[in-house]
Each structure stands twice: as structure tokens, then as C-alpha cells.
Scaffold this active site. Structure first.
Site, PDB file in Angstrom:
ATOM      1  N   ASN A  78      36.559   3.128 -52.087  1.00 22.45           N
ATOM      2  CA  ASN A  78      36.208   3.896 -53.289  1.00 22.45           C
ATOM      3  C   ASN A  78      36.242   5.398 -53.016  1.00 22.45           C
ATOM      4  O   ASN A  78      36.665   6.180 -53.873  1.00 22.45           O
ATOM      5  CB  ASN A  78      34.829   3.472 -53.814  1.00 22.45           C
ATOM      6  CG  ASN A  78      34.920   2.201 -54.613  1.00 22.45           C
ATOM      7  OD1 ASN A  78      35.393   2.209 -55.747  1.00 22.45           O
ATOM      8  ND2 ASN A  78      34.516   1.094 -54.017  1.00 22.45           N
ATOM      9  N   ARG A 100      22.198   2.018 -47.607  1.00 22.41           N
ATOM     10  CA  ARG A 100      20.766   2.287 -47.437  1.00 22.41           C
ATOM     11  C   ARG A 100      20.133   2.565 -48.776  1.00 22.41           C
ATOM     12  O   ARG A 100      20.775   3.190 -49.640  1.00 22.41           O
ATOM     13  CB  ARG A 100      20.558   3.529 -46.559  1.00 22.41           C
ATOM     14  CG  ARG A 100      20.800   3.215 -45.139  1.00 22.41           C
ATOM     15  CD  ARG A 100      20.745   4.413 -44.250  1.00 22.41           C
ATOM     16  NE  ARG A 100      21.301   3.993 -42.976  1.00 22.41           N
ATOM     17  CZ  ARG A 100      20.607   3.366 -42.039  1.00 22.41           C
ATOM     18  NH1 ARG A 100      19.316   3.154 -42.181  1.00 22.41           N
ATOM     19  NH2 ARG A 100      21.197   2.970 -40.937  1.00 22.41           N
ATOM     20  N   HIS A 130      28.590  -0.441 -58.573  1.00 24.17           N
ATOM     21  CA  HIS A 130      28.083  -1.772 -58.219  1.00 24.17           C
ATOM     22  C   HIS A 130      29.080  -2.826 -58.697  1.00 24.17           C
ATOM     23  O   HIS A 130      29.526  -2.779 -59.846  1.00 24.17           O
ATOM     24  CB  HIS A 130      26.710  -1.980 -58.873  1.00 24.17           C
ATOM     25  CG  HIS A 130      26.090  -3.268 -58.471  1.00 24.17           C
ATOM     26  ND1 HIS A 130      25.467  -3.444 -57.251  1.00 24.17           N
ATOM     27  CD2 HIS A 130      26.035  -4.469 -59.100  1.00 24.17           C
ATOM     28  CE1 HIS A 130      25.043  -4.689 -57.162  1.00 24.17           C
ATOM     29  NE2 HIS A 130      25.377  -5.330 -58.261  1.00 24.17           N
TER      30      HIS A 130
HETATM   31  C1  GRF Z   1      32.099  -1.729 -53.344  1.00 27.79           C
HETATM   32  O1  GRF Z   1      32.322  -3.050 -53.757  1.00 27.79           O
HETATM   33  C2  GRF Z   1      30.990  -1.101 -54.138  1.00 27.79           C
HETATM   34  O2  GRF Z   1      30.914  -1.577 -55.448  1.00 27.79           O
HETATM   35  C3  GRF Z   1      29.756  -1.533 -53.373  1.00 27.79           C
HETATM   36  O3  GRF Z   1      30.145  -1.481 -52.022  1.00 27.79           O
HETATM   37  C4  GRF Z   1      31.546  -1.687 -51.921  1.00 27.79           C
HETATM   38  C5  GRF Z   1      32.096  -0.541 -51.115  1.00 27.79           C
HETATM   39  O4  GRF Z   1      33.446  -0.713 -50.794  1.00 27.79           O
HETATM   40  N1  GRF Z   1      28.634  -0.696 -53.701  1.00 27.79           N
HETATM   41  P1  GRF Z   1      34.276   0.492 -50.155  1.00 27.79           P
HETATM   42  O5  GRF Z   1      33.532   0.922 -48.897  1.00 27.79           O
HETATM   43  O6  GRF Z   1      34.353   1.585 -51.169  1.00 27.79           O
HETATM   44  O7  GRF Z   1      35.623  -0.082 -49.831  1.00 27.79           O
END
Ligand code: GRF
Length: 190
Positions: free
Chosen positions: A13, A90, A108
């Protein structure tokens, strides 16, 4: 808007946000990648993208609040005005949330309020629901419960495995997070 992205792990992300900024699809600047985990692939991604990294292990501190106090100081020194949680594993204390009240967002992997918690995709898959989704929301003291900024549903297909569902959810996340931050930006500009 000056963003600090918080990651503990893979950072896909974070990458999607950095790419959106680079392609001028998101009129913001990622001024910092904050991580609590030196093994986080997100750290490598930031180094590759030329984005400064703040990597401080909470294990060096007696309490979580002490780690947070230092991070708040770093964020203030960099003029950060939005904290973007992206796979940050965290739970932030009320101190941190108070210091950046209304300026912390999270992504999320479920259609909240369904399937809160750390295993949302697996929980939805195992519950056998026909659709789940992705939510970008404001962060408050209550876990996965702040006001929704953007949400998108994702259908669970017949024949889906947990892995195939995860893949589709992540693809939706990578579009939804930049879009949600754009929405915040346009609200601020008004
Ligand atoms: C994602 O699925 C996000 O929704 C959740 O943790 C995951 C993180 O994935 N909070 P990345 O590290 O961005 O690949």
C-alpha cells in the site's frame, strides 16, 4: 499535504501511494516512511523511492508511549499533517491519537464494521460470506471504528481460495487508498 506512512511489513500500500504521488495522481508529498521493523520490505521500497525512513525499534524503549513521543517529535520536525497507517501492526495509544487528532487514517481489508481485527480477510473467508471489502477510515481510540472515508465491496467468488481473495482485496486497496486521500485533500481545499 505532507504525509507520513507507517508500515510494519510488505508495504504494497505504501508503494501504491508512492506511485500515485510520482504519477501526480495524488497531490501530496510522502515526507517519511515510519517503521517499527527493520526487516520490513517497506523500508527497502522507501529507500529505492528516495523517501526518508524513520526506523526506530520500540524495543529500545521502556514503554510504547516513549517510542510514540519520539515519533511525534520526528513527525512535527518534518511538518507532517497526515499520518497514513498502511499495515502498521501496532495499536497506537490515546497519547499519539490525541497528538494527531483527526489526522490519522488507516486501511482495513474488510467492509467495516464487519470483520475488525488483524485477520480480516481470513475471518471473512472462513465465515463463508458472499462479499467482503476494503475500508479507509479515520483512526480513533477504538480499534477499526473511526468514521469511514471510503469503502468498496469485493465479492467472494465461487472457487475462490484464501490466496485468490487476498489478491483481489489487495488490488482494490491499492486503488482505494490514494482515492481516499484525494477525497480528504479535496475536502481540505474547500
Ligand atoms: C493490508 O491488507 C492492509 O489493509 C492491512 O495490512 C495489509 C498491509 O499490506 N492493514 P501491505 O504491507 O500494504 O502490503
Amino acid at each position: 499535504m505532507r504525509l507520513a506512512v507507517f508500515c510494519s511489513g510488505y508495504g504494497s500500500n505504501f508503494q501504491a501511494l508512492a506511485d500515485a504521488v510520482r504519477r501526480r495522481k495524488l497531490r501530496a508529498e510522502i515526507v517519511l516512511l515510519v517503521s517499527d521493523n527493520p526487516a520490513s520490505f517497506a523500508v527497502r521500497r522507501a529507500v529505492r523511492a528516495g523517501i526518508p525512513v524513520c526506523l526506530i525499534s520500540p524495543k529500545l524503549f521502556e514503554s510504547r508511549a516513549e517510542w510514540e513521543r519520539l515519533i511525534v517529535r520526528v513527525l512535527r520536525s518534518q511538518g507532517v499533517d497526515l499520518v497514513v497507517l498502511a499495515g502498521f501492526m501496532r495499536i497506537l495509544t490515546p497519547y499519539f491519537i490525541g497528538a494527531y487528532r483527526g489526522k490519522i487514517v488507516n486501511i482495513h481489508p474488510s467492509y467495516l464494521p464487519a470483520f475488525k481485527g488483524a485477520h480480516a480477510i481470513r475471518d471473512a473467508f472462513e465465515a463463508g460470506v458472499r462479499e467482503t471489502g476494503v475500508t479507509v477510515h479515520h483512526v480513533t481510540n477504538e480499534l477499526d471504528s473511526g468514521a469511514v472515508i471510503l469503502q468498496k465491496k469485493v465479492k467472494v467468488r465461487r472457487g475462490d481460495t484464501l490466496a485468490s481473495l487476498e489478491k483481489r482485496i489487495h488490488a482494490v486497496e491499492h486503488r482505494l487508498y490514494p482515492a481516499a486521500i484525494r477525497k480528504l485533500l479535496s475536502k481540505r481545499a474547500r
